[in-house]
Scaffold this motif. Structure first.
Motif, PDB file in Angstrom:
ATOM      1  N   LEU A 226      28.689   4.443 106.761  1.00  0.00           N
ATOM      2  CA  LEU A 226      29.479   3.314 106.294  1.00  0.00           C
ATOM      3  C   LEU A 226      29.489   2.235 107.363  1.00  0.00           C
ATOM      4  O   LEU A 226      29.823   2.486 108.514  1.00  0.00           O
ATOM      5  CB  LEU A 226      30.906   3.768 105.975  1.00  0.00           C
ATOM      6  N   ALA A 227      29.129   1.013 106.955  1.00  0.00           N
ATOM      7  CA  ALA A 227      29.119  -0.110 107.895  1.00  0.00           C
ATOM      8  C   ALA A 227      30.352  -0.982 107.746  1.00  0.00           C
ATOM      9  O   ALA A 227      30.952  -1.380 108.742  1.00  0.00           O
ATOM     10  CB  ALA A 227      27.862  -0.952 107.693  1.00  0.00           C
ATOM     11  N   ALA A 228      30.751  -1.282 106.502  1.00  0.00           N
ATOM     12  CA  ALA A 228      31.899  -2.169 106.309  1.00  0.00           C
ATOM     13  C   ALA A 228      32.320  -2.193 104.852  1.00  0.00           C
ATOM     14  O   ALA A 228      31.523  -1.931 103.941  1.00  0.00           O
ATOM     15  CB  ALA A 228      31.562  -3.589 106.763  1.00  0.00           C
ATOM     16  N   ASN A 229      33.601  -2.521 104.641  1.00  0.00           N
ATOM     17  CA  ASN A 229      34.155  -2.840 103.323  1.00  0.00           C
ATOM     18  C   ASN A 229      34.696  -4.270 103.414  1.00  0.00           C
ATOM     19  O   ASN A 229      35.858  -4.482 103.753  1.00  0.00           O
ATOM     20  CB  ASN A 229      35.283  -1.870 102.951  1.00  0.00           C
ATOM     21  N   PRO A 230      33.862  -5.264 103.127  1.00  0.00           N
ATOM     22  CA  PRO A 230      34.252  -6.650 103.403  1.00  0.00           C
ATOM     23  C   PRO A 230      35.360  -7.211 102.512  1.00  0.00           C
ATOM     24  O   PRO A 230      35.993  -8.205 102.881  1.00  0.00           O
ATOM     25  CB  PRO A 230      32.956  -7.440 103.176  1.00  0.00           C
ATOM     26  N   THR A 231      35.581  -6.622 101.335  1.00  0.00           N
ATOM     27  CA  THR A 231      36.538  -7.219 100.408  1.00  0.00           C
ATOM     28  C   THR A 231      37.961  -6.821 100.759  1.00  0.00           C
ATOM     29  O   THR A 231      38.212  -5.805 101.401  1.00  0.00           O
ATOM     30  CB  THR A 231      36.218  -6.802  98.966  1.00  0.00           C
ATOM     31  N   ASN A 232      38.904  -7.623 100.311  1.00  0.00           N
ATOM     32  CA  ASN A 232      40.310  -7.422 100.605  1.00  0.00           C
ATOM     33  C   ASN A 232      41.066  -7.136  99.316  1.00  0.00           C
ATOM     34  O   ASN A 232      41.124  -7.978  98.417  1.00  0.00           O
ATOM     35  CB  ASN A 232      40.891  -8.668 101.285  1.00  0.00           C
ATOM     36  N   ALA A 233      41.650  -5.941  99.222  1.00  0.00           N
ATOM     37  CA  ALA A 233      42.464  -5.553  98.051  1.00  0.00           C
ATOM     38  C   ALA A 233      41.704  -5.733  96.746  1.00  0.00           C
ATOM     39  O   ALA A 233      42.260  -6.121  95.724  1.00  0.00           O
ATOM     40  CB  ALA A 233      43.774  -6.337  98.026  1.00  0.00           C
TER      41      ALA A 233
END
Length: 444
Positions: A226-233
């Motif tokens: 896993l590199a990133a989860n860019p979204t918010n909520a």
């Protein structure tokens, strides 16, 4: 002379990026602990409300034949409905997974609601079956977890819980019109737990596409991080996210959930075409083989439920207990021909920084220097040479004992391609300033 030939013909990869493990006879390995010996859990709502999803999974169950058979040592299949767990099968034989799924498809119940208890049952089974860290759990349901189930799950001691990758597949169902970006919906908290607590993800899938999605999705989790989860909520209004691609990254995977937009990747002013692994118009898996390390940008603008995740497939090299790579090219230069027959670009995916330390002192006969240049050109033509390509080359020259130091003649940015390399080698081997033999400068 013999000492010279062995010294000058050693190419050392001082900053290995990644390597074609098969072609160079190295063994690919994960950069963390063993990626194999894990548990795969498929936890599925076994109700008539979710029947189309169950049947789709059964139809595509051959995906288990297509994965690395060393990856999973244990398989768990759990069927549940609103009353709780209906059936649990634990096996080391993936063929029995087919039978368990088929049995579930023929024994669906009418006990369905839009809020059910499955998180607690999932983690309980992981514990009881001693699942290895980083095992994969699919929860396939049209429901969300109800509050008490979420509270129980969040109250678990994280230090004693094995880490899992929880993949929450929310099956679209008009009977349960929940979203994942409304904090009051039970599906929001379930999705939030999957993404933020368990290095997992959330997808909304049409029931008939569930099986083909799992078939496409599962292989992308093997050896990826896993590199990133860019979204918010779970909203994606004007989402722009920069991320680094390290030298050992072979593939970038983008996982998106959005009804009206597809993510794009760019680097500077250049944009990239992405390969489609899965796309049903809402859930997407896209991939990109990066052309070089560095900073990349992903952008996604969408309305409604939306999520974006980045994973990286990396390959490290292990050789003699470390991750350095040494390539040796040795030849008998007393012969009339150079014993290197190149296959152009056969190692074009090998990424490395190569520094040539070349002796141009009196020990190197003038009449052999053209042969040496041809040798290096033949050897390196098999790679994708150039500063903006995969194999970066620099050149240092060493005079004989009438020289006082080695000289850094060509840096990585100076060698743009094979043609530039050929000119650089010609320039180096035309240097006749050093008349003495010896290699004292190399000991300094």
């Amino acid at each position: 002379m013999k000492r010279f030939w062995y010294t000058v013909l050693t190419l050392v990869a001082i900053a290995v990026a990644f390597c074609d493990a098969v072609a160079l006879h190295f063994t690919a390995s994960n950069t963390t602990s063993s990626v194999n010996g894990k548990t795969l859990m498929i936890m599925i709502e076994a109700t008539t409300q979710n029947g189309a999803a169950v049947n789709s999974l059964v139809t595509n169950a051959h995906f288990l034949n297509e994965i690395d058979q060393e990856w999973f040592k244990t398989f768990i299949v759990i069927a549940f409905d609103a009353t709780g767990v209906l059936r649990s099968v634990v096996t080391t034989n993936y063929y029995e997974v087919y039978g368990a799924l088929s049995l579930i498809a023929h024994s669906l119940t009418g006990n369905s609601t839009c809020e059910e208890a499955f998180l607690g049952a999932a983690i309980d089974s992981i514990w009881r079956n001693n699942a290895a860290p980083d095992s994969i759990v699919y929860i396939i349901t049209s429901a969300g977890s109800f509050n008490a189930d979420q509270t129980e799950y969040l109250g678990i001691n994280r230090n004693t819980q094995p880490s899992i990758h929880l993949q929450y597949i929310l099956v679209k169902n008009p009977a349960c019109p929940y979203t994942i970006n409304n904090t009051y919906d039970p599906t929001f908290m379930t999705a939030w737990i999957a993404v933020n607590f368990e290095s997992g993800n959330v997808f909304k899938i049409d029931a008939e596409n569930v099986g083909s999605f799992v078939q496409a999705h599962l292989p992308t989790l093997y050896r990826t991080k896993l590199a990133a989860n860019p979204t918010n909520a779970f909203t994606c209004l004007d989402t722009v996210f920069d991320f680094n691609v390290e030298p050992d990254v072979r593939t970038i995977y983008l996982y998106s959930l959005s009804a009206n937009a597809t993510p794009i990747i760019s680097r500077g002013y250049a944009s990239y075409s992405l390969n489609t692994v899965f796309d049903d118009g809402y859930a997407r898996i896209l991939s990109l083989i990066p052309d070089s390390p560095g900073k990349y940008t992903v952008a996604l603008t969408a309305y409604g439920d939306c999520n974006l995740q980045i994973r990286k497939y990396t390959v490290a090299l292990t050789a003699h207990g470390d991750c350095n790579l040494q390539i040796r090219f040795e030849g008998d230069f007393e012969a009339n021909t150079i014993p290197t027959t190149p296959i152009p670009n056969q190692y074009q995916n090998v990424q490395a920084d190569i520094t040539l330390i070349l002796d141009v002192g009196g020990d190197v006969p003038i009449d052999k220097r053209a042969d040496l240049r041809n040798f290096f050109m033949n050897a390196l033509a098999q790679f994708d040479v150039g500063w903006e390509h995969n194999l970066h080359v620099s050149i240092i020259i060493a005079y004989g004992d009438d020289g006082i130091q080695v000289y850094y003649i060509y840096g990585f940015k100076d060698i743009l391609d094979l043609s530039t390399l050929n000119k650089a080698l010609a320039h180096v081997y035309n240097d006749t300033n050093s008349k003495k033999g010896g290699q004292t400068v190399l000991s300094e």
